[in-house]
Design a protein around this motif. Sequence first.
Motif, PDB file in Angstrom:
ATOM      1  N   ARG A 156      14.715 -22.003   5.648  1.00  0.00           N
ATOM      2  CA  ARG A 156      16.022 -21.434   5.331  1.00  0.00           C
ATOM      3  C   ARG A 156      16.226 -20.192   6.190  1.00  0.00           C
ATOM      4  N   HIS A 157      17.334 -20.142   6.914  1.00  0.00           N
ATOM      5  CA  HIS A 157      17.656 -18.962   7.706  1.00  0.00           C
ATOM      6  C   HIS A 157      17.990 -17.788   6.785  1.00  0.00           C
ATOM      7  N   ASP A 158      17.884 -16.584   7.313  1.00  0.00           N
ATOM      8  CA  ASP A 158      18.151 -15.389   6.508  1.00  0.00           C
ATOM      9  C   ASP A 158      19.525 -15.402   5.836  1.00  0.00           C
ATOM     10  N   TYR A 161      20.034 -16.401   2.243  1.00  0.00           N
ATOM     11  CA  TYR A 161      19.751 -15.411   1.208  1.00  0.00           C
ATOM     12  C   TYR A 161      20.742 -14.245   1.242  1.00  0.00           C
ATOM     13  N   THR A 162      21.019 -13.727   2.425  1.00  0.00           N
ATOM     14  CA  THR A 162      21.828 -12.510   2.507  1.00  0.00           C
ATOM     15  C   THR A 162      23.287 -12.749   2.140  1.00  0.00           C
ATOM     16  N   GLY A 168      16.876 -15.142  -3.713  1.00  0.00           N
ATOM     17  CA  GLY A 168      15.864 -14.245  -3.178  1.00  0.00           C
ATOM     18  C   GLY A 168      15.722 -12.953  -3.943  1.00  0.00           C
ATOM     19  N   ASN A 205       5.421 -12.622   0.455  1.00  0.00           N
ATOM     20  CA  ASN A 205       6.789 -12.376   0.905  1.00  0.00           C
ATOM     21  C   ASN A 205       6.705 -11.950   2.363  1.00  0.00           C
ATOM     22  N   ARG A 207       9.423 -12.018   4.504  1.00  0.00           N
ATOM     23  CA  ARG A 207      10.749 -11.768   5.069  1.00  0.00           C
ATOM     24  C   ARG A 207      11.389 -10.565   4.382  1.00  0.00           C
ATOM     25  N   VAL A 209      14.328  -9.616   3.961  1.00  0.00           N
ATOM     26  CA  VAL A 209      15.581  -9.812   3.221  1.00  0.00           C
ATOM     27  C   VAL A 209      15.330 -10.286   1.793  1.00  0.00           C
ATOM     28  N   LEU A 210      14.084 -10.591   1.438  1.00  0.00           N
ATOM     29  CA  LEU A 210      13.770 -11.150   0.128  1.00  0.00           C
ATOM     30  C   LEU A 210      13.067 -10.139  -0.770  1.00  0.00           C
ATOM     31  N   ASP A 214       8.431 -16.183  -0.328  1.00  0.00           N
ATOM     32  CA  ASP A 214       8.892 -17.322   0.466  1.00  0.00           C
ATOM     33  C   ASP A 214       7.728 -18.240   0.815  1.00  0.00           C
ATOM     34  N   SER A 235       9.898 -20.947   4.931  1.00  0.00           N
ATOM     35  CA  SER A 235       9.754 -20.291   6.234  1.00  0.00           C
ATOM     36  C   SER A 235       8.944 -21.127   7.215  1.00  0.00           C
TER      37      SER A 235
END
Length: 343
Positions: A156-158, A161-162, A168, A205, A207, A209-210, A214, A235
């Motif tokens: 999943r690309h960032d 989530y963002t 996330g 984790n 990433r 952004v989370l 992940d 990821s």
Amino acid sequence: MTNREIRFAIVGCGLMGERHAQILQATPGARVTCIFDQDLERARKVAGDLPVCKDYEEVLRREDVDAVVLALPSFLHVPYGIEAARHGKHVVTEKPIALDVDSGRNLIDTCRAAHVLCAVISQNRFADGNTALKRALVTGDFGKPVLVRGSVKWFRHDPYYTESDWRGRISGEGGGVLMNQATHTLDLLLWMFGYPNAVCGLTANTRPVLETEDVGVALFRFPGDIIGTFEATTSAYPGFAERVEVHGQQASCIVEKGEIIYWEHSAKLPKPNPPEFTPPTPNLEPRYVLFQRQYRNIIAAIQGEEELLVKPEEALAVVAVTRAIYENQAETIPRPLTLTEPG
């Protein structure tokens, strides 16, 4: 009791809500009577000619709603489900049933007290390969399993989530990949092998952004001393098909994306066959077939013609095991390891 048409309200109009609306509109015995989302413009896009309710209370007051489909952020499944049950509506919720065991049990108990069904979408149980493997395990044709593995290596690309205000995040999901994306595969392991006697895990984790993991892995001891492993991530670029592998002294089987891709039996038994499902309605998109299979059972259960094939207690067991993975991290029991180079 009756085979009358079951009238559904779609609650939540993101990707899954739109999908559920399309599936139900194509399924005999079901009718979508209204749509609700807190974003009314998004609700109107999904609704087409269907009525759009201005709030959830309006949904629950409608006499032409027998059941609500909760395609909502995970943290809303329990409160919305409880309110529906108190208004005499059957509850169909996306996974997970809850973020923790106590709140999930509260939802189940409320539905039971109100004499309404609580159904949790677990469409992968209705895939041909998974049902065929389950049948071989139940009949004994497979023999005794000794080692099993579930694997979910997605990407999943960032922005996935963002661009969400709940994915996330601990408050939104109660966890990460184990609680959300990988939960269907964990459900398959429990469905096939039972509630584990022991569990431990590790999560990471990777990433920024989370808030949640992940990457997660777990080790299980299932009844009958069957050892299981489970690995999950969002990821693993570019993403791979989810798998269930089962190995024993008589046979081995690998199911990938719901289809048996490997079967070998020492007695040369042929690959097991799935049960015969009612054919999908014409022109139904292939990705919706498993959902429709489960919805046929849910509709029949509401009509009093069948038992639910996915019990809410089973969905709650998945949450309990996921929480156990989080709470029984292997690294919480330090075991110093000293390595020396061979002399």
